[in-house]
Design a protein around this motif. Structure first.
Motif, short mmCIF file in Angstrom:
data_model
loop_
_atom_site.label_atom_id
_atom_site.label_comp_id
_atom_site.label_asym_id
_atom_site.label_seq_id
_atom_site.Cartn_x
_atom_site.Cartn_y
_atom_site.Cartn_z
N GLU A 27 -18.03 -15.14 26.12
CA GLU A 27 -16.99 -14.70 25.18
C GLU A 27 -17.06 -15.50 23.88
N ILE A 28 -17.26 -16.80 23.99
CA ILE A 28 -17.38 -17.65 22.80
C ILE A 28 -18.64 -17.27 22.03
N PHE A 29 -19.74 -17.12 22.74
CA PHE A 29 -20.99 -16.75 22.08
C PHE A 29 -20.84 -15.42 21.35
N TRP A 30 -20.28 -14.44 22.02
CA TRP A 30 -20.13 -13.11 21.45
C TRP A 30 -19.27 -13.14 20.20
N ARG A 32 -18.64 -15.62 18.18
CA ARG A 32 -19.28 -16.36 17.08
C ARG A 32 -20.50 -15.61 16.54
N TRP A 33 -21.35 -15.11 17.44
CA TRP A 33 -22.58 -14.45 17.02
C TRP A 33 -22.31 -13.07 16.44
N ALA A 34 -21.56 -12.24 17.12
CA ALA A 34 -21.36 -10.85 16.71
C ALA A 34 -20.34 -10.70 15.59
N PHE A 35 -19.30 -11.52 15.63
CA PHE A 35 -18.21 -11.35 14.67
C PHE A 35 -18.12 -12.48 13.64
N GLY A 36 -18.90 -13.54 13.85
CA GLY A 36 -18.88 -14.65 12.91
C GLY A 36 -17.60 -15.46 12.91
N HIS A 37 -16.88 -15.43 14.03
CA HIS A 37 -15.64 -16.19 14.11
C HIS A 37 -15.91 -17.68 13.97
N THR A 38 -14.96 -18.37 13.41
CA THR A 38 -15.04 -19.82 13.31
C THR A 38 -14.62 -20.43 14.65
N TYR A 39 -14.92 -21.72 14.79
CA TYR A 39 -14.48 -22.41 16.01
C TYR A 39 -12.95 -22.36 16.11
N ARG A 40 -12.29 -22.48 14.99
CA ARG A 40 -10.81 -22.45 15.00
C ARG A 40 -10.30 -21.10 15.48
N GLN A 41 -10.88 -20.01 14.98
CA GLN A 41 -10.46 -18.68 15.41
C GLN A 41 -10.68 -18.49 16.91
N ILE A 42 -11.84 -18.91 17.37
CA ILE A 42 -12.15 -18.79 18.80
C ILE A 42 -11.18 -19.62 19.63
N ALA A 43 -10.93 -20.84 19.20
CA ALA A 43 -10.02 -21.73 19.93
C ALA A 43 -8.62 -21.12 20.01
N GLU A 44 -8.14 -20.59 18.92
CA GLU A 44 -6.80 -19.98 18.92
C GLU A 44 -6.76 -18.74 19.81
N ASP A 45 -7.78 -17.88 19.68
CA ASP A 45 -7.80 -16.65 20.48
C ASP A 45 -7.90 -16.91 21.98
N HIS A 59 -23.46 -25.02 24.21
CA HIS A 59 -24.02 -24.79 25.54
C HIS A 59 -24.50 -23.34 25.69
N ALA A 60 -23.68 -22.40 25.25
CA ALA A 60 -24.05 -20.99 25.35
C ALA A 60 -25.30 -20.69 24.52
N ARG A 61 -25.36 -21.24 23.32
CA ARG A 61 -26.51 -21.02 22.44
C ARG A 61 -27.78 -21.59 23.07
N ALA A 62 -27.68 -22.78 23.65
CA ALA A 62 -28.84 -23.38 24.31
C ALA A 62 -29.27 -22.54 25.51
N TRP A 63 -28.30 -22.03 26.25
CA TRP A 63 -28.60 -21.22 27.42
C TRP A 63 -29.34 -19.95 27.01
N ILE A 64 -28.85 -19.29 25.96
CA ILE A 64 -29.50 -18.07 25.45
C ILE A 64 -30.90 -18.39 24.95
N ARG A 65 -31.06 -19.48 24.21
CA ARG A 65 -32.40 -19.87 23.72
C ARG A 65 -33.36 -20.06 24.88
N LYS A 66 -32.88 -20.72 25.95
CA LYS A 66 -33.72 -20.95 27.12
C LYS A 66 -34.10 -19.61 27.77
N GLU A 67 -33.14 -18.73 27.91
CA GLU A 67 -33.41 -17.42 28.52
C GLU A 67 -34.43 -16.63 27.71
N LEU A 68 -34.37 -16.75 26.40
CA LEU A 68 -35.29 -16.02 25.53
C LEU A 68 -36.56 -16.81 25.24
N LYS A 69 -36.63 -18.01 25.83
CA LYS A 69 -37.79 -18.89 25.65
C LYS A 69 -38.04 -19.20 24.19
N LEU A 70 -36.93 -19.49 23.48
CA LEU A 70 -37.01 -19.89 22.08
C LEU A 70 -36.89 -21.40 21.98
#
Length: 75
Positions: A27-30, A32-45, A59-70
């Motif tokens: 949810e946090i990744f989505w 931030r990545w899809a909607f460009g929310h700030t950390y503050r917006q995510i935290a409040e929501d 953590h989510a970004r690192a996990w996705i990078r690992k899954e995509l082997k980036l």
């Protein structure tokens, strides 16, 4: 935020796996990545601290990078 490969199917499959692994990080990744929310917006929501939102994003970004082997340079 992340320089993904051109294969959209790979991206969305990795995101599906993240959702199964950790729905909150997804949810946090989505937001931030899809909607460009700030950390503050995510935290409040999601009713969490801004630092927690930032840490979970990392953590989510690192996990996705690992899954995509980036490497770390992809972000």
């Amino acid at each position: 935020l992340i320089d993904f490969p051109d294969d959209a199917e790979q991206i969305f499959e990795a995101m599906d796996r993240l959702h199964g692994h950790d729905p909150r990080q997804f949810e946090i990744f989505w937001r931030r990545w899809a909607f460009g929310h700030t950390y503050r917006q995510i935290a409040e929501d999601l009713e969490m601290g801004e630092t927690t939102a930032r840490d979970e994003w990392r953590h989510a970004r690192a996990w996705i990078r690992k899954e995509l082997k980036l490497g770390p340079e992809a972000c």
